[in-house]
Design a protein around this motif. Structure first.
Motif, PDB file in Angstrom:
ATOM      1  N   TYR A  86      -1.932   0.522  -3.779  1.00 20.47           N
ATOM      2  CA  TYR A  86      -1.602   0.997  -2.439  1.00 20.47           C
ATOM      3  C   TYR A  86      -0.325   0.333  -1.928  1.00 20.47           C
ATOM      4  O   TYR A  86       0.545   0.998  -1.353  1.00 20.47           O
ATOM      5  CB  TYR A  86      -2.767   0.720  -1.480  1.00 20.47           C
ATOM      6  CG  TYR A  86      -2.524   1.238  -0.090  1.00 20.47           C
ATOM      7  CD1 TYR A  86      -2.716   2.584   0.214  1.00 20.47           C
ATOM      8  CD2 TYR A  86      -2.081   0.395   0.927  1.00 20.47           C
ATOM      9  CE1 TYR A  86      -2.489   3.059   1.492  1.00 20.47           C
ATOM     10  CE2 TYR A  86      -1.845   0.868   2.199  1.00 20.47           C
ATOM     11  CZ  TYR A  86      -2.050   2.201   2.476  1.00 20.47           C
ATOM     12  OH  TYR A  86      -1.816   2.679   3.735  1.00 20.47           O
ATOM     13  N   HIS A  89       2.830   1.846  -3.547  1.00 17.43           N
ATOM     14  CA  HIS A  89       3.156   3.169  -2.991  1.00 17.43           C
ATOM     15  C   HIS A  89       3.681   3.053  -1.559  1.00 17.43           C
ATOM     16  O   HIS A  89       4.589   3.782  -1.165  1.00 17.43           O
ATOM     17  CB  HIS A  89       1.932   4.086  -3.055  1.00 17.43           C
ATOM     18  CG  HIS A  89       1.713   4.664  -4.411  1.00 17.43           C
ATOM     19  ND1 HIS A  89       1.068   3.982  -5.404  1.00 17.43           N
ATOM     20  CD2 HIS A  89       2.077   5.854  -4.944  1.00 17.43           C
ATOM     21  CE1 HIS A  89       1.023   4.721  -6.489  1.00 17.43           C
ATOM     22  NE2 HIS A  89       1.628   5.861  -6.242  1.00 17.43           N
ATOM     23  N   ARG A  90       3.089   2.145  -0.801  1.00 18.40           N
ATOM     24  CA  ARG A  90       3.564   1.947   0.575  1.00 18.40           C
ATOM     25  C   ARG A  90       5.011   1.465   0.571  1.00 18.40           C
ATOM     26  O   ARG A  90       5.845   1.962   1.340  1.00 18.40           O
ATOM     27  CB  ARG A  90       2.671   0.941   1.297  1.00 18.40           C
ATOM     28  CG  ARG A  90       3.053   0.761   2.763  1.00 18.40           C
ATOM     29  CD  ARG A  90       2.169  -0.226   3.459  1.00 18.40           C
ATOM     30  NE  ARG A  90       2.263  -1.510   2.778  1.00 18.40           N
ATOM     31  CZ  ARG A  90       1.315  -2.426   2.777  1.00 18.40           C
ATOM     32  NH1 ARG A  90       0.188  -2.216   3.416  1.00 18.40           N
ATOM     33  NH2 ARG A  90       1.471  -3.560   2.136  1.00 18.40           N
ATOM     34  N   LEU A 144      -0.002   8.271   2.113  1.00 14.51           N
ATOM     35  CA  LEU A 144      -0.699   6.990   2.089  1.00 14.51           C
ATOM     36  C   LEU A 144      -2.116   7.102   2.658  1.00 14.51           C
ATOM     37  O   LEU A 144      -3.041   6.455   2.167  1.00 14.51           O
ATOM     38  CB  LEU A 144       0.095   5.925   2.844  1.00 14.51           C
ATOM     39  CG  LEU A 144       1.378   5.456   2.149  1.00 14.51           C
ATOM     40  CD1 LEU A 144       2.177   4.544   3.069  1.00 14.51           C
ATOM     41  CD2 LEU A 144       1.070   4.763   0.844  1.00 14.51           C
ATOM     42  N   GLN A 148      -5.385   6.240   0.541  1.00 14.54           N
ATOM     43  CA  GLN A 148      -6.384   5.301   1.040  1.00 14.54           C
ATOM     44  C   GLN A 148      -7.780   5.904   0.959  1.00 14.54           C
ATOM     45  O   GLN A 148      -8.728   5.244   0.530  1.00 14.54           O
ATOM     46  CB  GLN A 148      -6.058   4.906   2.474  1.00 14.54           C
ATOM     47  CG  GLN A 148      -6.953   3.828   3.023  1.00 14.54           C
ATOM     48  CD  GLN A 148      -6.544   3.398   4.427  1.00 14.54           C
ATOM     49  OE1 GLN A 148      -5.717   4.039   5.077  1.00 14.54           O
ATOM     50  NE2 GLN A 148      -7.118   2.322   4.898  1.00 14.54           N
TER      51      GLN A 148
END
Length: 158
Positions: A86, A89-90, A144, A148
């Motif tokens: 995560y 990617h963020r 995102l 998630q």
């Protein structure tokens, strides 16, 4: 299977008293002597196991603690891997959108100061690229959120 009522079955009590406890000395061998010797040996095994119960209890506690720690470690590794995915990617989405928002005004200012293009052309180009940057940030936000949800689902753990 057929169920018999309890009152139809008499209680059965299994008892065994060693010959020494009854005060009887060794006598001549009988047909039951071998069975009695085996029963005495089994009784000794049971008594030893009963005496070892506290030790086995501690062993069981240690084993359960070890198993729980191993399971906790596995959960921590899964969560850390999900966090790492995560976060990467963020960084990608916010980095792309942020650079598309921040760099056009700087580029336009440099172009105007160096008198390469007119202010209107530089501002228009900067505004267009900044708009694309804003769209990238919005798209990144939704991507995102979707990621998630996927990472928190059972399918995301596979």
């Amino acid at each position: 299977s057929k169920v018999f009522p309890r009152k139809a079955l008499p209680p059965i009590y299994t008892m065994f008293l060693p010959q020494e406890a009854l005060g009887r000395a060794e006598s001549a061998p009988t047909p039951l002597s071998a069975a009695m010797a085996e029963l005495e040996a089994t009784r000794g095994d049971v008594l030893r196991e009963v005496a070892r119960a506290p030790e086995r209890r501690i062993d069981n506690l240690i084993t359960r603690t070890h198993d729980s720690a191993a399971q906790l470690l596995m959960h921590a590794r899964v969560i850390e891997e999900a966090r790492r995915i995560y976060a990467s990617h963020r960084l990608l989405w916010w980095g792309a959108g942020g650079s598309l928002l921040a760099l056009p005004p700087i580029g336009a200012a440099v172009a105007v100061l160096e008198e390469v293009v007119a202010l209107t052309h530089a501002a228009g180009a900067a505004g267009a690229v900044a708009a694309v940057g804003a769209l990238v940030l919005v798209r990144g936000h939704f991507a995102l959120q979707s990621m998630q949800r996927d990472l928190q689902s059972d399918a995301g753990l596979e």
